[in-house]
Design a protein around this motif. Structure first.
Motif, PDB file in Angstrom:
ATOM      1  N   ARG A 120       0.824  -1.214   0.000  1.00 59.29           N
ATOM      2  CA  ARG A 120       0.000   0.000   0.000  1.00 59.29           C
ATOM      3  C   ARG A 120       0.855   1.259   0.000  1.00 59.29           C
ATOM      4  N   THR A 121       0.189   2.372  -0.304  1.00 59.05           N
ATOM      5  CA  THR A 121       0.859   3.685  -0.260  1.00 59.05           C
ATOM      6  C   THR A 121       0.700   4.259   1.145  1.00 59.05           C
ATOM      7  N   TRP A 122       1.742   4.921   1.627  1.00 56.91           N
ATOM      8  CA  TRP A 122       1.644   5.624   2.920  1.00 56.91           C
ATOM      9  C   TRP A 122       1.690   7.114   2.607  1.00 56.91           C
ATOM     10  N   HIS A 123       0.548   7.776   2.752  1.00 63.34           N
ATOM     11  CA  HIS A 123       0.482   9.204   2.414  1.00 63.34           C
ATOM     12  C   HIS A 123       1.384   9.990   3.361  1.00 63.34           C
ATOM     13  N   SER A 124       2.218  10.824   2.789  1.00 61.24           N
ATOM     14  CA  SER A 124       3.336  11.369   3.583  1.00 61.24           C
ATOM     15  C   SER A 124       3.544  12.862   3.379  1.00 61.24           C
ATOM     16  N   GLU A 125       2.491  13.640   3.622  1.00 58.05           N
ATOM     17  CA  GLU A 125       2.634  15.096   3.526  1.00 58.05           C
ATOM     18  C   GLU A 125       3.395  15.636   4.748  1.00 58.05           C
ATOM     19  N   PRO A 126       3.989  16.839   4.618  1.00 58.06           N
ATOM     20  CA  PRO A 126       4.729  17.411   5.744  1.00 58.06           C
ATOM     21  C   PRO A 126       3.862  17.540   7.001  1.00 58.06           C
ATOM     22  N   GLY A 127       4.514  17.440   8.155  1.00 56.56           N
ATOM     23  CA  GLY A 127       3.806  17.608   9.433  1.00 56.56           C
ATOM     24  C   GLY A 127       3.813  16.342  10.270  1.00 56.56           C
ATOM     25  N   ASN A 128       4.079  15.207   9.632  1.00 56.61           N
ATOM     26  CA  ASN A 128       4.122  13.937  10.356  1.00 56.61           C
ATOM     27  C   ASN A 128       5.560  13.403  10.388  1.00 56.61           C
ATOM     28  N   ILE A 170      -5.055   4.840  18.892  1.00 59.47           N
ATOM     29  CA  ILE A 170      -5.462   5.780  19.937  1.00 59.47           C
ATOM     30  C   ILE A 170      -6.980   5.834  19.867  1.00 59.47           C
ATOM     31  N   ASP A 171      -7.619   5.389  20.934  1.00 59.20           N
ATOM     32  CA  ASP A 171      -9.079   5.336  20.964  1.00 59.20           C
ATOM     33  C   ASP A 171      -9.631   4.632  19.710  1.00 59.20           C
ATOM     34  N   GLY A 172      -9.013   3.550  19.325  1.00 59.96           N
ATOM     35  CA  GLY A 172      -9.496   2.738  18.207  1.00 59.96           C
ATOM     36  C   GLY A 172      -9.068   3.207  16.832  1.00 59.96           C
ATOM     37  N   ALA A 173      -8.329   4.310  16.749  1.00 62.36           N
ATOM     38  CA  ALA A 173      -7.936   4.830  15.426  1.00 62.36           C
ATOM     39  C   ALA A 173      -6.415   4.739  15.252  1.00 62.36           C
ATOM     40  N   LYS A 174      -6.018   4.362  14.042  1.00 62.15           N
ATOM     41  CA  LYS A 174      -4.596   4.136  13.757  1.00 62.15           C
ATOM     42  C   LYS A 174      -3.845   5.468  13.637  1.00 62.15           C
ATOM     43  N   PHE A 175      -2.688   5.547  14.261  1.00 62.42           N
ATOM     44  CA  PHE A 175      -1.896   6.787  14.109  1.00 62.42           C
ATOM     45  C   PHE A 175      -0.473   6.514  13.660  1.00 62.42           C
ATOM     46  N   CYS A 176      -0.126   5.238  13.471  1.00 61.77           N
ATOM     47  CA  CYS A 176       1.256   4.969  13.058  1.00 61.77           C
ATOM     48  C   CYS A 176       1.295   3.746  12.152  1.00 61.77           C
ATOM     49  N   GLY A 177       2.395   3.585  11.466  1.00 56.97           N
ATOM     50  CA  GLY A 177       2.585   2.392  10.643  1.00 56.97           C
ATOM     51  C   GLY A 177       4.026   1.927  10.774  1.00 56.97           C
ATOM     52  N   HIS A 206      -1.425  15.638  11.297  1.00 53.39           N
ATOM     53  CA  HIS A 206      -2.668  15.337  10.576  1.00 53.39           C
ATOM     54  C   HIS A 206      -2.733  13.840  10.272  1.00 53.39           C
ATOM     55  N   ALA A 207      -3.949  13.395   9.982  1.00 54.14           N
ATOM     56  CA  ALA A 207      -4.155  11.987   9.622  1.00 54.14           C
ATOM     57  C   ALA A 207      -4.750  11.945   8.220  1.00 54.14           C
ATOM     58  N   PRO A 208      -4.440  10.890   7.449  1.00 52.49           N
ATOM     59  CA  PRO A 208      -5.021  10.829   6.112  1.00 52.49           C
ATOM     60  C   PRO A 208      -6.535  10.639   6.167  1.00 52.49           C
ATOM     61  N   LYS A 209      -7.186  11.165   5.142  1.00 54.00           N
ATOM     62  CA  LYS A 209      -8.641  10.958   5.040  1.00 54.00           C
ATOM     63  C   LYS A 209      -8.859   9.771   4.094  1.00 54.00           C
ATOM     64  N   ASP A 210     -10.068   9.321   3.991  1.00 53.36           N
ATOM     65  CA  ASP A 210     -10.441   8.254   3.046  1.00 53.36           C
ATOM     66  C   ASP A 210      -9.625   6.989   3.222  1.00 53.36           C
ATOM     67  N   THR A 211      -9.315   6.618   4.447  1.00 53.99           N
ATOM     68  CA  THR A 211      -8.603   5.357   4.675  1.00 53.99           C
ATOM     69  C   THR A 211      -9.610   4.233   4.902  1.00 53.99           C
ATOM     70  N   LEU A 212      -9.125   2.997   4.771  1.00 54.77           N
ATOM     71  CA  LEU A 212      -9.982   1.835   4.975  1.00 54.77           C
ATOM     72  C   LEU A 212     -10.338   1.680   6.454  1.00 54.77           C
ATOM     73  N   TYR A 213      -9.560   2.369   7.287  1.00 53.47           N
ATOM     74  CA  TYR A 213      -9.699   2.227   8.735  1.00 53.47           C
ATOM     75  C   TYR A 213      -9.782   3.631   9.339  1.00 53.47           C
ATOM     76  N   ALA A 214     -10.214   3.736  10.591  1.00 50.94           N
ATOM     77  CA  ALA A 214     -10.213   5.040  11.266  1.00 50.94           C
ATOM     78  C   ALA A 214      -8.775   5.468  11.519  1.00 50.94           C
ATOM     79  N   ALA A 215      -8.482   6.725  11.227  1.00 51.08           N
ATOM     80  CA  ALA A 215      -7.113   7.217  11.417  1.00 51.08           C
ATOM     81  C   ALA A 215      -7.134   8.474  12.276  1.00 51.08           C
ATOM     82  N   THR A 216      -6.059   8.636  13.034  1.00 50.49           N
ATOM     83  CA  THR A 216      -5.956   9.821  13.886  1.00 50.49           C
ATOM     84  C   THR A 216      -4.512  10.285  13.937  1.00 50.49           C
ATOM     85  N   HIS A 217      -4.256  11.333  14.710  1.00 49.16           N
ATOM     86  CA  HIS A 217      -2.889  11.823  14.847  1.00 49.16           C
ATOM     87  C   HIS A 217      -2.606  12.189  16.292  1.00 49.16           C
TER      88      HIS A 217
END
Ligand code: BTN
Length: 252
Positions: free
Chosen positions: A56-64, A114-121, A142-153
Protein backbone atom coordinates in the motif's frame (compact mmCIF):
# COMPACT_ATOMS: atom_id res chain seq x y z
CA UNK A 1 18.58 13.65 -2.34
CA UNK A 2 21.19 14.81 0.13
CA UNK A 3 20.41 15.10 3.84
CA UNK A 4 20.48 18.74 4.96
CA UNK A 5 21.87 18.01 8.34
CA UNK A 6 23.18 15.21 10.42
CA UNK A 7 23.02 15.05 14.22
CA UNK A 8 23.55 12.50 16.97
CA UNK A 9 20.87 11.46 19.42
CA UNK A 10 20.50 9.17 22.42
CA UNK A 11 23.20 6.55 22.45
CA UNK A 12 25.00 8.05 19.50
CA UNK A 13 22.47 6.98 16.89
CA UNK A 14 23.15 9.24 13.98
CA UNK A 15 20.22 10.91 12.21
CA UNK A 16 20.23 11.76 8.53
CA UNK A 17 17.52 14.31 7.98
CA UNK A 18 15.95 15.01 4.59
CA UNK A 19 13.41 17.64 3.61
CA UNK A 20 11.94 15.41 0.92
CA UNK A 21 12.61 11.86 -0.12
CA UNK A 22 10.84 9.07 -1.98
CA UNK A 23 10.74 6.72 1.01
CA UNK A 24 12.98 6.56 4.08
CA UNK A 25 12.93 2.74 3.77
CA UNK A 26 14.14 3.01 0.16
CA UNK A 27 16.87 5.41 1.26
CA UNK A 28 17.93 2.96 3.98
CA UNK A 29 18.26 0.29 1.30
CA UNK A 30 20.31 2.58 -0.95
CA UNK A 31 22.59 3.51 1.93
CA UNK A 32 22.99 -0.17 2.78
CA UNK A 33 23.88 -0.92 -0.85
CA UNK A 34 26.50 1.85 -0.66
CA UNK A 35 28.09 0.17 2.37
CA UNK A 36 26.36 1.92 5.29
CA UNK A 37 25.65 -0.49 8.14
CA UNK A 38 24.04 1.68 10.83
CA UNK A 39 22.60 1.98 13.30
CA UNK A 40 21.43 5.16 11.65
CA UNK A 41 18.09 6.94 11.48
CA UNK A 42 16.84 8.30 8.19
CA UNK A 43 14.18 10.92 8.85
CA UNK A 44 12.28 12.96 6.28
CA UNK A 45 9.79 15.83 6.50
CA UNK A 46 7.83 14.37 3.61
CA UNK A 47 7.89 11.31 1.38
CA UNK A 48 6.90 11.28 -2.27
CA UNK A 49 6.56 7.49 -2.44
CA UNK A 50 5.92 6.36 1.13
CA UNK A 51 5.24 2.65 1.33
CA UNK A 52 2.92 0.73 3.65
CA UNK A 53 2.32 -2.93 4.40
CA UNK A 54 0.89 -5.23 1.75
CA UNK A 55 2.08 -2.97 -1.09
CA UNK A 56 0.00 0.00 0.00
CA UNK A 57 0.86 3.69 -0.26
CA UNK A 58 1.64 5.62 2.92
CA UNK A 59 0.48 9.20 2.41
CA UNK A 60 3.34 11.37 3.58
CA UNK A 61 2.63 15.10 3.53
CA UNK A 62 4.73 17.41 5.74
CA UNK A 63 3.81 17.61 9.43
CA UNK A 64 4.12 13.94 10.36
CA UNK A 65 7.09 11.71 11.21
CA UNK A 66 8.63 9.55 8.49
CA UNK A 67 11.60 7.60 9.79
CA UNK A 68 13.60 4.44 9.20
CA UNK A 69 16.21 2.89 11.43
CA UNK A 70 18.87 1.09 9.41
CA UNK A 71 19.87 -1.49 11.94
CA UNK A 72 22.52 -4.18 12.09
CA UNK A 73 20.83 -7.16 13.68
CA UNK A 74 22.40 -10.40 14.89
CA UNK A 75 19.10 -12.22 15.47
CA UNK A 76 18.66 -15.54 13.69
CA UNK A 77 16.74 -15.28 10.41
CA UNK A 78 13.73 -17.04 11.93
CA UNK A 79 13.36 -14.28 14.54
CA UNK A 80 13.67 -11.20 12.33
CA UNK A 81 9.90 -10.82 12.01
CA UNK A 82 9.72 -10.28 15.77
CA UNK A 83 11.31 -6.87 15.40
CA UNK A 84 8.12 -5.15 14.32
CA UNK A 85 6.54 -6.13 17.66
CA UNK A 86 9.52 -4.56 19.39
CA UNK A 87 8.88 -1.40 17.36
CA UNK A 88 5.16 -1.46 18.16
CA UNK A 89 5.97 -1.36 21.87
CA UNK A 90 8.17 1.69 21.31
CA UNK A 91 5.39 3.42 19.37
CA UNK A 92 2.97 2.58 22.18
CA UNK A 93 5.40 4.32 24.59
CA UNK A 94 5.34 7.42 22.39
CA UNK A 95 1.55 7.52 22.48
CA UNK A 96 1.37 7.03 26.25
CA UNK A 97 4.00 9.75 26.75
CA UNK A 98 1.93 12.36 24.95
CA UNK A 99 -1.64 11.22 25.46
CA UNK A 100 -3.36 10.68 28.78
CA UNK A 101 -6.76 9.27 29.70
CA UNK A 102 -7.36 7.71 26.30
CA UNK A 103 -7.20 3.99 25.51
CA UNK A 104 -4.07 3.11 23.55
CA UNK A 105 -3.93 -0.40 22.15
CA UNK A 106 -1.85 -2.54 19.79
CA UNK A 107 -3.55 -4.18 16.86
CA UNK A 108 -1.98 -7.19 15.17
CA UNK A 109 0.38 -7.23 13.48
CA UNK A 110 1.85 -3.87 14.41
CA UNK A 111 -0.58 -0.99 14.48
CA UNK A 112 -0.95 1.27 17.46
CA UNK A 113 -4.43 2.69 18.01
CA UNK A 114 -5.46 5.78 19.94
CA UNK A 115 -9.08 5.34 20.96
CA UNK A 116 -9.50 2.74 18.21
CA UNK A 117 -7.94 4.83 15.43
CA UNK A 118 -4.60 4.14 13.76
CA UNK A 119 -1.90 6.79 14.11
CA UNK A 120 1.26 4.97 13.06
CA UNK A 121 2.58 2.39 10.64
CA UNK A 122 5.55 0.04 10.87
CA UNK A 123 7.24 -1.45 7.84
CA UNK A 124 10.17 -3.71 8.63
CA UNK A 125 12.21 -4.86 5.64
CA UNK A 126 15.03 -7.40 5.71
CA UNK A 127 17.93 -6.07 3.61
CA UNK A 128 20.28 -8.96 4.34
CA UNK A 129 20.53 -11.69 6.99
CA UNK A 130 22.05 -9.11 9.32
CA UNK A 131 20.53 -5.77 8.27
CA UNK A 132 17.02 -4.44 8.79
CA UNK A 133 15.29 -1.31 7.56
CA UNK A 134 12.78 -0.58 10.30
CA UNK A 135 10.39 2.04 8.96
CA UNK A 136 8.10 3.88 11.34
CA UNK A 137 5.62 6.54 10.32
CA UNK A 138 3.58 8.49 12.86
CA UNK A 139 0.74 10.87 12.21
CA UNK A 140 1.60 13.93 14.27
CA UNK A 141 -0.06 17.01 12.74
CA UNK A 142 -2.67 15.34 10.58
CA UNK A 143 -4.16 11.99 9.62
CA UNK A 144 -5.02 10.83 6.11
CA UNK A 145 -8.64 10.96 5.04
CA UNK A 146 -10.44 8.25 3.05
CA UNK A 147 -8.60 5.36 4.68
CA UNK A 148 -9.98 1.84 4.97
CA UNK A 149 -9.70 2.23 8.73
CA UNK A 150 -10.21 5.04 11.27
CA UNK A 151 -7.11 7.22 11.42
CA UNK A 152 -5.96 9.82 13.89
CA UNK A 153 -2.89 11.82 14.85
CA UNK A 154 -0.87 12.45 17.96
CA UNK A 155 -1.36 16.24 18.12
CA UNK A 156 2.04 16.95 19.66
CA UNK A 157 3.65 20.18 18.53
CA UNK A 158 7.04 18.74 17.72
CA UNK A 159 7.83 15.87 15.36
CA UNK A 160 11.35 15.94 16.78
CA UNK A 161 10.10 15.40 20.34
CA UNK A 162 8.05 12.40 19.20
CA UNK A 163 11.06 10.97 17.39
CA UNK A 164 13.30 11.42 20.42
CA UNK A 165 10.92 9.44 22.61
CA UNK A 166 10.60 6.82 19.85
CA UNK A 167 14.34 6.43 19.47
CA UNK A 168 15.00 6.13 23.21
CA UNK A 169 12.17 3.68 23.74
CA UNK A 170 13.11 1.59 20.71
CA UNK A 171 16.66 1.24 21.98
CA UNK A 172 15.30 0.11 25.33
CA UNK A 173 12.97 -2.52 23.82
CA UNK A 174 15.67 -3.71 21.40
CA UNK A 175 17.93 -4.30 24.37
CA UNK A 176 15.19 -6.29 26.13
CA UNK A 177 14.53 -8.30 22.95
CA UNK A 178 18.24 -9.11 22.86
CA UNK A 179 18.27 -10.31 19.24
CA UNK A 180 15.37 -12.62 19.89
CA UNK A 181 16.82 -14.25 23.02
CA UNK A 182 13.95 -12.75 25.04
CA UNK A 183 10.97 -12.61 22.71
CA UNK A 184 8.94 -13.95 25.67
CA UNK A 185 9.12 -10.54 27.39
CA UNK A 186 8.25 -8.72 24.17
CA UNK A 187 5.36 -11.10 23.52
CA UNK A 188 4.05 -10.66 27.06
CA UNK A 189 4.30 -6.86 26.89
CA UNK A 190 2.72 -6.76 23.43
CA UNK A 191 -0.14 -9.11 24.39
CA UNK A 192 -0.86 -7.06 27.53
CA UNK A 193 -1.69 -4.08 25.28
CA UNK A 194 -3.31 -6.05 22.45
CA UNK A 195 -6.71 -5.25 21.01
CA UNK A 196 -9.15 -8.12 21.44
CA UNK A 197 -6.79 -10.67 22.93
CA UNK A 198 -8.94 -13.60 24.05
CA UNK A 199 -11.85 -12.19 22.07
CA UNK A 200 -13.41 -12.70 18.70
CA UNK A 201 -12.10 -11.06 15.57
CA UNK A 202 -11.80 -11.62 11.84
CA UNK A 203 -8.72 -11.44 9.68
CA UNK A 204 -8.74 -10.77 5.99
CA UNK A 205 -5.71 -12.70 4.72
CA UNK A 206 -6.22 -11.63 1.12
CA UNK A 207 -7.31 -15.18 0.29
CA UNK A 208 -10.01 -15.65 2.92
CA UNK A 209 -11.70 -14.07 5.90
CA UNK A 210 -10.79 -16.08 8.99
CA UNK A 211 -12.81 -15.74 12.16
CA UNK A 212 -12.00 -16.90 15.64
CA UNK A 213 -10.71 -16.06 19.09
CA UNK A 214 -7.36 -14.29 19.18
CA UNK A 215 -5.23 -16.58 21.37
CA UNK A 216 -1.93 -14.70 21.10
CA UNK A 217 1.33 -14.49 19.20
CA UNK A 218 3.40 -17.41 18.01
CA UNK A 219 7.19 -17.28 18.31
CA UNK A 220 7.53 -15.75 14.85
CA UNK A 221 4.88 -13.11 15.54
CA UNK A 222 2.07 -14.85 13.67
CA UNK A 223 -1.44 -14.57 15.05
CA UNK A 224 -2.83 -17.73 16.68
CA UNK A 225 -6.53 -17.95 16.06
CA UNK A 226 -8.90 -20.51 17.58
CA UNK A 227 -11.54 -21.19 14.95
CA UNK A 228 -15.20 -21.91 15.75
CA UNK A 229 -14.51 -25.69 15.41
CA UNK A 230 -11.75 -25.31 18.05
CA UNK A 231 -8.88 -25.90 15.64
CA UNK A 232 -5.98 -23.47 15.82
CA UNK A 233 -4.48 -21.71 12.84
CA UNK A 234 -1.58 -19.30 12.58
CA UNK A 235 -1.87 -16.29 10.31
CA UNK A 236 1.22 -14.51 9.06
CA UNK A 237 -0.25 -11.56 7.17
CA UNK A 238 -3.60 -9.87 6.97
CA UNK A 239 -5.90 -7.13 8.18
CA UNK A 240 -7.72 -7.54 11.45
CA UNK A 241 -11.32 -6.52 11.88
CA UNK A 242 -12.75 -6.42 15.32
CA UNK A 243 -16.10 -8.14 15.66
CA UNK A 244 -18.60 -6.47 17.99
CA UNK A 245 -18.62 -8.47 21.22
CA UNK A 246 -21.63 -10.48 22.29
CA UNK A 247 -22.08 -12.54 25.47
CA UNK A 248 -21.15 -15.77 23.64
CA UNK A 249 -17.90 -14.53 22.17
CA UNK A 250 -16.55 -12.86 25.32
CA UNK A 251 -14.03 -15.13 26.97
CA UNK A 252 -12.93 -12.77 29.70
C1 BTN B 1 1.60 0.34 7.35
O1 BTN B 1 1.10 -0.01 6.26
O2 BTN B 1 0.90 0.44 8.37
C2 BTN B 1 3.06 0.62 7.44
C3 BTN B 1 3.38 2.03 7.05
C4 BTN B 1 4.85 2.39 7.24
C5 BTN B 1 5.14 3.82 6.86
C6 BTN B 1 6.54 4.22 7.16
S1 BTN B 1 6.80 5.95 6.99
C7 BTN B 1 8.51 5.73 7.12
C8 BTN B 1 8.87 4.48 6.36
N1 BTN B 1 9.08 4.76 4.96
C9 BTN B 1 8.16 4.19 4.19
O3 BTN B 1 8.09 4.30 2.94
N2 BTN B 1 7.30 3.50 4.92
C10 BTN B 1 7.64 3.56 6.33
Amino acid sequence: MLPHHCIKLNKQIQILHYDTIDSTNSEARRLYEQGERGPIWIVADEQKAGRGRLGRTWHSEPGNLYSTLLLPCAAPQSKLAQISFVAALAVHDVATTFIKNTPITLKWPNDCLIDGAKFCGILSEVLSPSQIALGIGMNIAHAPKDTLYAATHLKVTSVKAAHEVLSASLQNWLQIWNNGADFETIKFAWESKALNLGKKLSVDTGQAIRQGIFKGLSDDGAMILIQPDNTEITIHAGDVRVTPQTKENHTA
